[in-house]
Design a protein around this motif. Sequence first.
Motif, PDB file in Angstrom:
ATOM      1  N   ASN C   6       0.816  -1.212   0.000  1.00  7.20           N
ATOM      2  CA  ASN C   6       0.000   0.000   0.000  1.00  7.20           C
ATOM      3  C   ASN C   6       0.857   1.273   0.000  1.00  7.20           C
ATOM      4  N   LEU C   7       1.770   1.326  -0.928  1.00  5.34           N
ATOM      5  CA  LEU C   7       2.663   2.490  -1.010  1.00  5.34           C
ATOM      6  C   LEU C   7       1.952   3.654  -1.694  1.00  5.34           C
ATOM      7  N   ASN C   8       2.002   4.807  -1.014  1.00  3.78           N
ATOM      8  CA  ASN C   8       1.465   6.041  -1.609  1.00  3.78           C
ATOM      9  C   ASN C   8       2.582   7.066  -1.630  1.00  3.78           C
ATOM     10  N   ALA C  15      -2.643  22.602  -1.315  1.00  2.00           N
ATOM     11  CA  ALA C  15      -3.574  22.398  -2.423  1.00  2.00           C
ATOM     12  C   ALA C  15      -2.862  21.802  -3.632  1.00  2.00           C
ATOM     13  N   GLN C  16      -1.540  22.030  -3.699  1.00  5.67           N
ATOM     14  CA  GLN C  16      -0.772  21.531  -4.838  1.00  5.67           C
ATOM     15  C   GLN C  16      -0.399  20.064  -4.694  1.00  5.67           C
ATOM     16  N   ARG C  17      -0.688  19.497  -3.539  1.00  9.19           N
ATOM     17  CA  ARG C  17      -0.238  18.146  -3.250  1.00  9.19           C
ATOM     18  C   ARG C  17      -0.710  17.165  -4.313  1.00  9.19           C
ATOM     19  N   PHE C  18       0.215  16.397  -4.799  1.00  6.98           N
ATOM     20  CA  PHE C  18      -0.095  15.501  -5.905  1.00  6.98           C
ATOM     21  C   PHE C  18       0.180  14.063  -5.493  1.00  6.98           C
ATOM     22  N   HIS C  19      -0.828  13.238  -5.716  1.00  2.93           N
ATOM     23  CA  HIS C  19      -0.767  11.841  -5.298  1.00  2.93           C
ATOM     24  C   HIS C  19      -0.228  11.027  -6.475  1.00  2.93           C
ATOM     25  N   ALA C  20       1.070  10.830  -6.518  1.00  2.00           N
ATOM     26  CA  ALA C  20       1.684  10.239  -7.714  1.00  2.00           C
ATOM     27  C   ALA C  20       1.553   8.720  -7.759  1.00  2.00           C
ATOM     28  N   VAL C  21       1.685   8.080  -6.612  1.00  2.00           N
ATOM     29  CA  VAL C  21       1.562   6.616  -6.566  1.00  2.00           C
ATOM     30  C   VAL C  21       0.464   6.283  -5.568  1.00  2.00           C
ATOM     31  N   ARG C  22      -0.472   5.439  -5.978  1.00  2.00           N
ATOM     32  CA  ARG C  22      -1.625   5.187  -5.112  1.00  2.00           C
ATOM     33  C   ARG C  22      -1.770   3.711  -4.800  1.00  2.00           C
ATOM     34  N   GLY C  23      -1.432   3.389  -3.589  1.00  2.00           N
ATOM     35  CA  GLY C  23      -1.676   2.042  -3.084  1.00  2.00           C
ATOM     36  C   GLY C  23      -1.029   0.942  -3.904  1.00  2.00           C
ATOM     37  N   VAL C  24       0.251   1.059  -4.111  1.00  2.00           N
ATOM     38  CA  VAL C  24       0.954   0.014  -4.855  1.00  2.00           C
ATOM     39  C   VAL C  24       1.487  -1.044  -3.890  1.00  2.00           C
ATOM     40  N   SER C  25       1.267  -2.306  -4.195  1.00  2.05           N
ATOM     41  CA  SER C  25       1.812  -3.395  -3.380  1.00  2.05           C
ATOM     42  C   SER C  25       2.448  -4.432  -4.288  1.00  2.05           C
ATOM     43  N   PHE C  26       3.607  -4.861  -3.918  1.00  2.00           N
ATOM     44  CA  PHE C  26       4.210  -6.011  -4.615  1.00  2.00           C
ATOM     45  C   PHE C  26       5.306  -6.585  -3.750  1.00  2.00           C
ATOM     46  N   GLY C  38       5.241   0.496 -17.772  1.00  2.00           N
ATOM     47  CA  GLY C  38       4.024   1.293 -17.764  1.00  2.00           C
ATOM     48  C   GLY C  38       4.217   2.645 -18.370  1.00  2.00           C
ATOM     49  N   GLU C  39       3.114   3.356 -18.361  1.00  2.00           N
ATOM     50  CA  GLU C  39       3.040   4.646 -19.009  1.00  2.00           C
ATOM     51  C   GLU C  39       4.097   5.609 -18.460  1.00  2.00           C
ATOM     52  N   ARG C 209       9.043 -11.656 -12.956  1.00  2.00           N
ATOM     53  CA  ARG C 209       7.660 -11.198 -12.837  1.00  2.00           C
ATOM     54  C   ARG C 209       7.592  -9.722 -13.193  1.00  2.00           C
ATOM     55  N   ILE C 210       6.408  -9.315 -13.632  1.00  2.00           N
ATOM     56  CA  ILE C 210       6.260  -7.964 -14.156  1.00  2.00           C
ATOM     57  C   ILE C 210       5.030  -7.310 -13.554  1.00  2.00           C
ATOM     58  N   GLY C 211       5.183  -6.053 -13.145  1.00  2.00           N
ATOM     59  CA  GLY C 211       4.031  -5.263 -12.722  1.00  2.00           C
ATOM     60  C   GLY C 211       3.806  -4.159 -13.743  1.00  2.00           C
ATOM     61  N   VAL C 212       2.583  -4.045 -14.232  1.00  2.00           N
ATOM     62  CA  VAL C 212       2.282  -3.027 -15.226  1.00  2.00           C
ATOM     63  C   VAL C 212       1.620  -1.851 -14.523  1.00  2.00           C
ATOM     64  N   MET C 213       2.219  -0.671 -14.661  1.00  2.00           N
ATOM     65  CA  MET C 213       1.689   0.494 -13.948  1.00  2.00           C
ATOM     66  C   MET C 213       0.994   1.446 -14.894  1.00  2.00           C
ATOM     67  N   ARG C 214      -0.050   2.067 -14.351  1.00  4.26           N
ATOM     68  CA  ARG C 214      -0.712   3.119 -15.106  1.00  4.26           C
ATOM     69  C   ARG C 214      -1.328   4.069 -14.090  1.00  4.26           C
ATOM     70  N   ASP C 215      -1.084   5.336 -14.269  1.00  4.71           N
ATOM     71  CA  ASP C 215      -1.724   6.335 -13.442  1.00  4.71           C
ATOM     72  C   ASP C 215      -1.540   6.068 -11.944  1.00  4.71           C
ATOM     73  N   GLY C 216      -0.339   5.699 -11.558  1.00  8.01           N
ATOM     74  CA  GLY C 216      -0.057   5.532 -10.141  1.00  8.01           C
ATOM     75  C   GLY C 216      -0.477   4.218  -9.532  1.00  8.01           C
ATOM     76  N   GLN C 217      -0.989   3.311 -10.330  1.00  9.37           N
ATOM     77  CA  GLN C 217      -1.405   2.029  -9.765  1.00  9.37           C
ATOM     78  C   GLN C 217      -0.844   0.876 -10.575  1.00  9.37           C
ATOM     79  N   ILE C 218      -0.729  -0.275  -9.925  1.00 11.42           N
ATOM     80  CA  ILE C 218      -0.351  -1.471 -10.681  1.00 11.42           C
ATOM     81  C   ILE C 218      -1.639  -2.091 -11.201  1.00 11.42           C
ATOM     82  N   ILE C 219      -1.790  -2.118 -12.523  1.00 10.22           N
ATOM     83  CA  ILE C 219      -3.055  -2.602 -13.056  1.00 10.22           C
ATOM     84  C   ILE C 219      -3.009  -4.099 -13.360  1.00 10.22           C
TER      85      ILE C 219
END
Lengths: 282, 307, 248
Positions: C6-8, C15-26, C38-39, C209-219
């Motif tokens: 659950n890495l964020n 207000a500028q805070r940007f959530h770049a990675v959302r709940g990644v686990s591996f 990934g993208e 093994r491979i994790g495919v990322m898109r928009d801050g998440q492993i899809i």
Amino acid sequence: MNEPILSVRNLNVTFPGLGRVTHAVRGVSFDIGNEKVGLIGESGSGKSLTGRSIMRLLPKAAIPRADRLRFDGREILDLPEAEMRHLRGHRIAMILQDPKFSLNPVMCVGDQIAETCRIHLKLGRQDARLRAMELLEKVHIRDPERVYPLYPHEVSGGMGQRIMIAMMVVARPSLIIADEPTSALDVSVRAQVLRLLDELRSETATGLLFISHDLNLVRRFCDRVIIMYAGRIVETLPAARLHEAEHPYTQGLLAALPRLDRPVDRLAVLRRDPTWTEEVAP
Amino acid sequence: MTDMAVPSRRHRLHAWLVDEEVTSGRQARAQQWYRGFRSLTSSPVAVLGLLIVAALILAALFAPWLATHDPYRQDLTLTLLRPSAEHWMGTDELGRDVWSRLVYGARTTLYITILVTVIVGPIGFLIGAVAGYAGGWVDVILMRVTDILLAFPSLVLALAFSASLGPGIGNAVLAIALTIWPPVARLARAETLTVRNSDYVAAARLQGASMGRIIRRHILPICLPSIIVRLTLNMASVILTAAGLGFLGLGAQPPIAEWGAMAASGREYLIDAWWLTTFPGLAILTVSMAFNLLGDGLRDVLDPRNG
Amino acid sequence: MIDVENLNVFYGRGAQRFHAVRGVSFRVARGETYGLVGESGSGKSSVLNAIAGRHTDWTGSVRLDGTSVDPMRRTTVDRRKIQIVFQDPYGAIHPRHTVGSTIAEPLEIHGLPDPGATVERLLAQVCLPPRFRWRYPHQISGGQRQRVSIARALALDSPILLLDEPTSALDVSVQAEVLNLLQDLRSERGLTYLMVTHDMGVVGHMCDRIGVMRDGQIIEELTREALIAGRVAHPYTKELRETALLVG
Ligand SMILES: Nc1ncnc2c1ncn2[C@@H]1O[C@H](COP(=O)(O)OP(=O)(O)OP(=O)(O)O)[C@@H](O)[C@H]1O
Ligand SMILES: Nc1ncnc2c1ncn2[C@@H]1O[C@H](COP(=O)(O)OP(=O)(O)OP(=O)(O)O)[C@@H](O)[C@H]1O
Ligand SMILES: [Mg+2]
Ligand SMILES: [Mg+2]
């Protein structure tokens, strides 16, 4: 055949060092018309220097010499610096190899694009800002509002490359020199960026010199491929026939490519033959 | 035999300096210096600057031998003599030999320039690098102080400082140093900002390098060239400010020979005794110009982009 | 070996805070190579930078070799467990340090004995001749620089290596050399790799093994065999795979 946009004959670039002279580009000749020409070759083979000679943006120590380096009917090496600057801004554009080095590290990326718009399109401050925003969108950067005020070290590698491309698109040049413009982009964004380059070319006759390490990409995207080795052109091929390459260096490059459809345990490593450097390009 | 040995040793030294197969750290460093020296000496203007600065150093070192008279001995029977074979640049209102005072004045000038460099370089660099690297409130505070000092014209500030510290050459140098570190700090900060986020600094930090180590080993080598250039270019204005303070009586105190003070004391006799102001004035002009030329040359040599 | 839950990752404040990675686990097992693809801008480098400690504004749990690390403070022990090789071989080495002092730097920081001999051994390991020790970065090519940064990463005998697009700036012949080198090192020393890349060919060659990322998440997460055989679920992964197979 009509007049090519760029015509290069016997281009040499030397670095007069202390001990001996480094001869980095040796007798390179090619033409670029309204087409996409790929330039591949190993690291240090003189690809970037060739591109930079056309822009006259060489390191201070470098000495370029050519029998002909003609762009649009004018001899580039003889042009006065002021005209060259105009040419660079409006007619020839270059995407440099390291976006992070080429961008100003202490100015936010949006302002850098806006600055280019102000210079080239003579826009006011406000319009330039809007235009820069549009351009960020055009190179498929998500959320341009957020990216606009970021500094170069705050954007990802791929974003940096796209920002460089956005700055280049502003000027609508008739010759584009792209030095590894997409090496940090994933395939989908890369396809979009290449489409953008194609769009640009469809509106006006534009020559593209596409320097890249990615053999597959060059094969698909370009019309013609030039292969350089140790400062020389060793082979020129239509892109579709790259796999029929005759020069052992090109063959070695193709063999060293890891492929999803043909997994191997160990990649073939290129064995460099000293005689390759002596051969003269046909 | 010995005739042969000398050129061949020189030849070997040259080969060692240009060999691409470097075999020791000493050789790598020597090659860098050699390359820099060669490119500096390839510009005639920079060579001229270098020669004049070298002449200044030699004059300061060998002042007792170069001087024809005792620079402090007054002789009221010999006041305001024109330049002649005996007194090459004439004598001043107290009968002292102008040439000898000029030669000894080189010591003062050199003393000022060296002292200012030694004070300003490290202070300016440290303040700028710490502000740039640490960021946050450290940066804000240090840069506000710098801005305040920058806002005053340096001569006015030096005047204020030396007036409050009292006249004297040491205080004059201190006053000048206090006024010229802000631009150096600004420069160091700007350079630090451009490298602070680089991957190589990140790599060192991730390996556990302390801030001191990063500033010393990673930021200093990047900032050093521009600071050296800046200081060299500043030398001209340091010399002029020192002369100005001397002129106003706040710098070197009589009877010490100082070019600015010499020019100042000569101004009362400008019409009758042109040599009193002209020669020190020319000396100030030449040396300031030489530092400027040298600085321009160094800028080309030390620019990392040419490396 | 690497256990991320659950890495964020965040950038900026307020207000500028940007959530770049959302709940990644591996999870990456010892001796395994895990690929992140990934993208562009999806947060791959951010994941590496958070794990390595370059970026500290993150939440979630990161365990290296069984012990969890704190975002704000890292012990010397933590630091010696993990090394990162950056994407850009031109930016990763100090332009005014010789190759030798670049590689010796981590040894000096940790006060290890006899850096000289270690540097020579490391140079040999990455197949560079010993005389390169005295060269400056501008005297060597891009591929050689990348090997220098790998040697620096190996200096502390760290069991985990984070590789951020280690070959995207290299031509294929040098890429082949670097990839072979990484494979050899893995089998010799049992290293664990976490690798970011855009090149599906490289992924298929290197990663278990491979994790495919898109928009801050492993899809999607898949094995090499699945990738090669084409057993992929997400349309984005399919697209990646198909472009890679579009070889003349
Ligand atoms: N300032 C310089 N001084 C001396 N030699 C130089 C200088 N700049 C470049 N070279 C040499 O010129 C050669 C060609 O460099 P160039 O940058 O064109 O390579 P490249 O083909 O673009 O390689 P890459 O794929 O790694 O970008 C290199 O071998 C390099 O050593
Ligand atoms: N220092 C920073 N400040 C603000 N935003 C940042 C910063 N670093 C990264 N970002 C943002 O975080 C997002 C993810 O960036 P990251 O570098 O992780 O992408 P990436 O997946 O590595 O992309 P690429 O493949 O293009 O290198 C991007 O949108 C980027 O703009
Ligand atoms: Mg290049
Ligand atoms: Mg990245």
